[in-house]
Design a protein around this motif. Structure first.
Motif, PDB file in Angstrom:
ATOM      1  N   ALA A 103      10.432  10.869 -13.055  1.00 56.18           N
ATOM      2  CA  ALA A 103      11.584   9.358 -11.989  1.00 56.18           C
ATOM      3  C   ALA A 103      12.637  10.010 -12.937  1.00 56.18           C
ATOM      4  O   ALA A 103      14.158   9.570 -12.299  1.00 56.18           O
ATOM      5  N   CYS A 104      12.450  11.144 -13.948  1.00 53.79           N
ATOM      6  CA  CYS A 104      13.880  11.993 -14.060  1.00 53.79           C
ATOM      7  C   CYS A 104      14.638  12.428 -13.116  1.00 53.79           C
ATOM      8  O   CYS A 104      15.347  12.758 -13.013  1.00 53.79           O
ATOM      9  N   LYS A 105      13.798  12.809 -12.517  1.00 52.92           N
ATOM     10  CA  LYS A 105      13.634  14.067 -11.485  1.00 52.92           C
ATOM     11  C   LYS A 105      14.649  13.323 -10.679  1.00 52.92           C
ATOM     12  O   LYS A 105      15.345  14.447  -9.602  1.00 52.92           O
ATOM     13  N   HIS A 106      14.422  12.358 -10.777  1.00 51.87           N
ATOM     14  CA  HIS A 106      15.221  11.726  -9.267  1.00 51.87           C
ATOM     15  C   HIS A 106      16.007  10.511  -9.274  1.00 51.87           C
ATOM     16  O   HIS A 106      16.672  10.264  -8.614  1.00 51.87           O
ATOM     17  N   TYR A 107      16.556   9.943 -10.333  1.00 48.38           N
ATOM     18  CA  TYR A 107      17.704   9.908 -11.510  1.00 48.38           C
ATOM     19  C   TYR A 107      18.273   9.976 -12.400  1.00 48.38           C
ATOM     20  O   TYR A 107      17.829  10.315 -13.588  1.00 48.38           O
ATOM     21  N   ASP A 108      19.250   9.759 -11.899  1.00 47.68           N
ATOM     22  CA  ASP A 108      20.120  10.435 -13.592  1.00 47.68           C
ATOM     23  C   ASP A 108      20.235   9.181 -14.721  1.00 47.68           C
ATOM     24  O   ASP A 108      19.318   8.322 -14.154  1.00 47.68           O
ATOM     25  N   ASP A 109      20.662   9.554 -15.731  1.00 50.55           N
ATOM     26  CA  ASP A 109      19.926   7.951 -16.576  1.00 50.55           C
ATOM     27  C   ASP A 109      20.894   6.991 -16.370  1.00 50.55           C
ATOM     28  O   ASP A 109      20.347   5.805 -17.267  1.00 50.55           O
ATOM     29  N   LYS A 110      22.155   7.056 -15.544  1.00 55.60           N
ATOM     30  CA  LYS A 110      22.423   5.420 -14.971  1.00 55.60           C
ATOM     31  C   LYS A 110      21.655   5.027 -13.779  1.00 55.60           C
ATOM     32  O   LYS A 110      21.562   3.945 -14.170  1.00 55.60           O
ATOM     33  N   ALA A 111      21.741   5.652 -13.441  1.00 51.71           N
ATOM     34  CA  ALA A 111      20.102   5.113 -11.950  1.00 51.71           C
ATOM     35  C   ALA A 111      19.196   5.295 -12.963  1.00 51.71           C
ATOM     36  O   ALA A 111      18.124   3.901 -12.283  1.00 51.71           O
ATOM     37  N   LEU A 112      18.811   5.398 -13.212  1.00 52.06           N
ATOM     38  CA  LEU A 112      17.239   4.858 -14.767  1.00 52.06           C
ATOM     39  C   LEU A 112      17.242   3.751 -15.823  1.00 52.06           C
ATOM     40  O   LEU A 112      16.073   2.648 -15.175  1.00 52.06           O
ATOM     41  N   SER A 115       0.850  -0.866   0.065  1.00 57.15           N
ATOM     42  CA  SER A 115      -0.258   0.152  -0.015  1.00 57.15           C
ATOM     43  C   SER A 115       0.709   1.442   0.209  1.00 57.15           C
ATOM     44  O   SER A 115       0.674   2.023   0.405  1.00 57.15           O
ATOM     45  N   TRP A 116       1.688   1.168  -1.149  1.00 56.87           N
ATOM     46  CA  TRP A 116       3.421   2.086  -0.439  1.00 56.87           C
ATOM     47  C   TRP A 116       1.899   3.716  -1.173  1.00 56.87           C
ATOM     48  O   TRP A 116       2.937   4.726  -0.540  1.00 56.87           O
ATOM     49  N   GLN A 117       1.428   3.802  -2.077  1.00 56.39           N
ATOM     50  CA  GLN A 117       0.873   4.819  -2.069  1.00 56.39           C
ATOM     51  C   GLN A 117       0.686   5.609  -1.457  1.00 56.39           C
ATOM     52  O   GLN A 117       0.574   7.063  -0.859  1.00 56.39           O
ATOM     53  N   ASP A 118      -0.232   5.284   0.146  1.00 56.54           N
ATOM     54  CA  ASP A 118      -0.771   6.118   1.046  1.00 56.54           C
ATOM     55  C   ASP A 118       0.862   5.783   2.607  1.00 56.54           C
ATOM     56  O   ASP A 118      -0.246   6.274   3.653  1.00 56.54           O
ATOM     57  N   ALA A 119       1.164   5.115   2.472  1.00 50.36           N
ATOM     58  CA  ALA A 119       2.361   4.769   2.946  1.00 50.36           C
ATOM     59  C   ALA A 119       3.241   5.866   3.385  1.00 50.36           C
ATOM     60  O   ALA A 119       3.690   6.166   2.118  1.00 50.36           O
ATOM     61  N   PRO A 120       3.839   6.020   4.945  1.00 51.88           N
ATOM     62  CA  PRO A 120       4.615   7.520   5.558  1.00 51.88           C
ATOM     63  C   PRO A 120       6.103   7.037   5.326  1.00 51.88           C
ATOM     64  O   PRO A 120       7.071   7.519   5.800  1.00 51.88           O
ATOM     65  N   TYR A 121       6.491   5.497   4.794  1.00 53.27           N
ATOM     66  CA  TYR A 121       7.584   5.256   4.804  1.00 53.27           C
ATOM     67  C   TYR A 121       8.785   5.597   3.941  1.00 53.27           C
ATOM     68  O   TYR A 121       9.890   4.947   4.132  1.00 53.27           O
ATOM     69  N   PHE A 122       8.302   5.514   2.683  1.00 54.75           N
ATOM     70  CA  PHE A 122       9.164   5.220   1.637  1.00 54.75           C
ATOM     71  C   PHE A 122       9.196   6.889   1.147  1.00 54.75           C
ATOM     72  O   PHE A 122       8.446   8.708   1.250  1.00 54.75           O
ATOM     73  N   THR A 123      10.525   7.205   0.743  1.00 55.21           N
ATOM     74  CA  THR A 123      11.314   8.897  -0.314  1.00 55.21           C
ATOM     75  C   THR A 123      10.617   8.563  -1.098  1.00 55.21           C
ATOM     76  O   THR A 123       9.997   7.759  -1.980  1.00 55.21           O
ATOM     77  N   ASP A 124      10.373  10.074  -1.911  1.00 54.31           N
ATOM     78  CA  ASP A 124       9.863  10.284  -3.359  1.00 54.31           C
ATOM     79  C   ASP A 124      10.592   9.622  -4.222  1.00 54.31           C
ATOM     80  O   ASP A 124       9.877   8.979  -5.583  1.00 54.31           O
ATOM     81  N   ALA A 125      12.159   9.207  -4.424  1.00 52.82           N
ATOM     82  CA  ALA A 125      12.527   7.700  -5.385  1.00 52.82           C
ATOM     83  C   ALA A 125      12.053   6.869  -5.003  1.00 52.82           C
ATOM     84  O   ALA A 125      11.682   6.304  -6.278  1.00 52.82           O
TER      85      ALA A 125
END
Length: 164
Positions: free
Chosen positions: A121-130, A82-92
């Motif tokens: 996704a591009c705002k949180h990950y560079d090309d290699k990470a994505l 239920s990640w969409q409303d869980a407070p435990y995850f970073t934006d990335a």
């Protein structure tokens, strides 16, 4: 053989014995996704979510165990469903979970990974990470058919479960 005995092994013989080339594919996949551009926790969260989406107990138990071994909290592990409303995850992490859902969930409106999601996704990950995150999704997707068709036993080592 009783039903209990039949349920103590997978439906398929050991695929690594049947297709020895599997190690030539699996090993490099793990190496590629472990290149350090994405936290291992993110990869494991994504792979757990993939197991949940396809409804496979083997994959959910495997990736839950991997997260526990890595020191993840029970709250984070449990909240993946239920990640969409869980407070435990970073934006990335949320973007990574959204990407695996987009890839594995049919979209009756059209494109599974719309430009808007890719741009986020591009705002949180560079090309290699994505690219690495994409490979991590592909890695778990590579093993999904084996998990669904071969039906390995949750929590049992491969050496103990494969039909001989």
């Amino acid at each position: 053989m009783t039903t209990t005995e039949q349920n103590r092994q997978s439906r398929l013989p050991n695929p690594a014995v049947l297709v020895p080339e599997l190690k030539d594919i699996g090993g490099p996949m793990f190496k590629a996704t472990g290149n350090g551009s994405i936290p291992q926790a993110t990869i494991s969260l994504v792979q757990l979510r993939a197991g949940q989406i396809v409804g496979n107990t083997y994959l959910t138990v495997l990736h839950t165990g991997n997260l526990r071994k890595a020191g993840e909290t029970e709250e984070r592990i449990t909240a993946v469903a239920s990640w969409q409303d869980a407070p435990y995850f970073t934006d990335a992490e949320r973007i990574a979970l959204a990407l695996v859902e987009a890839v594995l969930t049919p979209n009756p409106a059209g494109e599974r990974v719309p430009d808007e999601l890719y741009e986020r996704a591009c705002k949180h990950y560079d090309d290699k990470a994505l690219a690495t995150l994409t490979m991590a999704i592909g890695q778990v997707c590579f093993f999904i058919p084996l998990a669904l068709i071969g039906k390995p036993l949750p929590g049992v080592s491969p050496a103990e479960q494969w039909k001989q």
